[in-house]
Enzyme design. Structure first.
Site, PDB file in Angstrom:
ATOM      1  N   GLU A 319       0.829  -1.199   0.000  1.00  0.00           N
ATOM      2  CA  GLU A 319       0.000   0.000   0.000  1.00  0.00           C
ATOM      3  C   GLU A 319       0.868   1.256   0.000  1.00  0.00           C
ATOM      4  OE1 GLU A 319      -3.893  -1.244   2.567  1.00  0.00           O
ATOM      5  OE2 GLU A 319      -2.136  -0.626   3.706  1.00  0.00           O
ATOM      6  N   CYS A 320       0.666   2.121  -0.958  1.00  0.00           N
ATOM      7  CA  CYS A 320       1.308   3.428  -1.024  1.00  0.00           C
ATOM      8  C   CYS A 320       2.828   3.312  -0.882  1.00  0.00           C
ATOM      9  CB  CYS A 320       0.711   4.370   0.018  1.00  0.00           C
ATOM     10  SG  CYS A 320       0.959   6.122  -0.390  1.00  0.00           S
ATOM     11  N   GLY A 321       3.403   3.611   0.287  1.00  0.00           N
ATOM     12  CA  GLY A 321       4.840   3.485   0.453  1.00  0.00           C
ATOM     13  C   GLY A 321       5.325   2.076   0.192  1.00  0.00           C
TER      14      GLY A 321
END
Length: 430
Positions: A319-321
């Protein structure tokens, strides 16, 4: 059986008024008096809750009518009221901003508004703002107002004098920049990175006491909510979770759900040079990988472990990072580039402006998961998206891309796992 507990919804007319500092200060003050304080944060947020957790000594969960759901919010508030002496819910942005807004949440659960107003450079207009906030929506309960960043005792008296008679003036907090928490491109600096955070919280609590903001709000009655029981659909499943300064954006409720479903959580630190622990599934949450490029690039053992895990067909959620870490390359704002894990073809760079923001839902094969997106990076991915998220506000524009490669799922979206426990279980089940 209903239960009552003093409670307030801490709100402001806009961001930047000092909501988090004042909420943390009130929580720490009452904690120091021996009271058990539970704090919640409205909407999707990872950074403010870290500060609020250290202030209150209790985990801080998100409340949001769309992402979390009204029933789940009611259940969490009821559970907190059974063991707490004070409940504080910190709002997000301005009181009436968003759809649903903080005002919608406060009204749904009968939480009186405790308004925080930055009064610096302001005189009698303070009273007009308080009047507007308190009367804009009929039926919204108001506990009172706190004047923040006040210049002098005389300034404080002026503000109190112009506050409408029907609104309680809780007090005025003097301007003191040493009480504030430093920030960066995604918001406040993480609590673990602020060496003197406890000293700042104690100073903020002292400022609250000096301002006379020591009274408890009126009790609010909270009602029980029947929630479907969680079944052990991940019994015995070992989930490896990256957790350090580069991968820290995870909701406590997500971790609790995995544990309730029987998963065995195994945390590891990519920054510390950890390899992947023995695991059936991997979760790489969001955070700040762009601040630790060289350290992440140097952990070649973890990259090999993740490659082997993926090749074996085991689940990975990034997720994201975490998604950025799986790309071939990641660059900071100045263009310094480092090699990442290379499981998703592509590259990303930190941009000067916000690139994605808002509530979205991911239509996964396992089921829909609600969540939010908030990032400053631009990515170029050499993989056709499986699908795109849809936006809660229905603007018509595409949401974040969702990439799938076997059991690997990668996206900018931060998912709220309890929005669909069965879909979550299927994502992590080998």
């Amino acid at each position: 059986m209903s239960v009552s507990c003093p409670a307030a919804f801490v709100a402001a007319p806009a961001s930047g008024q000092g909501k988090t500092t004042i909420t943390a200060a009130i929580a720490r003050y009452h904690r120091n008096q021996g009271r058990r304080v539970r704090v919640f944060k409205t909407g999707p947020d990872f950074l403010d809750p870290m500060i609020l957790e250290q202030a209150s000594g209790q985990p801080v969960d998100a409340l949001h009518l769309w992402m979390v759901g009204e029933a789940a919010c009611r259940a969490m508030l009821y559970e907190a009221a059974q063991t707490s002496d004070l409940i504080l819910v910190e709002g997000s942005m301005g009181l009436f901003d968003g759809d649903p807004s903080g005002a919608d949440l406060a009204q749904a659960f009968g939480l009186p508004i405790l308004a925080i107003l930055d009064a610096s450079g302001m005189g009698q207009t303070f009273g007009a703002l308080v009047h507007g906030l308190s009367t804009y929506r009929p039926g919204l309960s108001f506990a009172g107002v706190i004047a923040n960043r006040v210049g002098s005792p005389g300034h404080a008296r002026m503000l109190e004098d112009c506050t409408p008679d029907a609104i309680r003036f809780f007090g005025a907090v003097q301007r003191n920049e040493t009480l504030s928490v430093p920030d960066r491109h995604l918001g406040l600096v993480q609590a673990g990175e602020i060496a003197d955070l406890d000293a700042r919280l104690e100073a903020a609590a002292a400022a609250i006491e000096e301002a006379g903001v020591t009274g408890l709000p009126e009790p609010v009655t909270f009602h029980p909510e029947a929630i479907a029981p969680i079944t052990a659909t991940l019994s015995g499943v070992r989930v490896a979770i990256a957790r350090d300064a580069a991968f820290a954006f995870m909701y406590p409720a997500n971790l609790r759900l995995l544990e309730k479903m029987g998963a065995e959580l195994r945390f590891f630190s990519p920054l510390a040079g950890d390899g992947l622990p023995e695991a059936d599934a991997v979760w790489l949450p969001g955070g700040y990988p762009e601040l630790y490029l060289d350290q992440l690039a140097a952990n070649t053992a973890l990259k090999s472990d993740l490659e082997a895990h993926h090749a074996a067909g085991r689940p990975i959620l990034a997720e994201c990072g975490g998604f950025l870490y799986l790309l071939d390359e990641l660059a900071d704002r100045e263009g310094h580039t480092a090699a990442m894990a290379g499981l998703v073809p592509g590259k990303a760079q930190l941009a000067d402006r916000l690139q994605g923001l808002g509530l979205q839902a991911a239509p996964l094969p396992e089921g829909e998961l609600r969540g939010h997106t908030f990032h400053h990076t631009r990515s170029e991915v050499g993989l056709e998206p499986y699908d795109h998220c849809w936006r809660a506000r229905g603007t018509g524009s595409q949401g974040e891309a969702i990439y799938r490669d076997g059991r690997l799922s990668a996206t900018y979206l931060h998912a709220w796992f309890p929005s669909n426990p069965e879909a979550t279980a299927q994502l992590f089940r080998p």
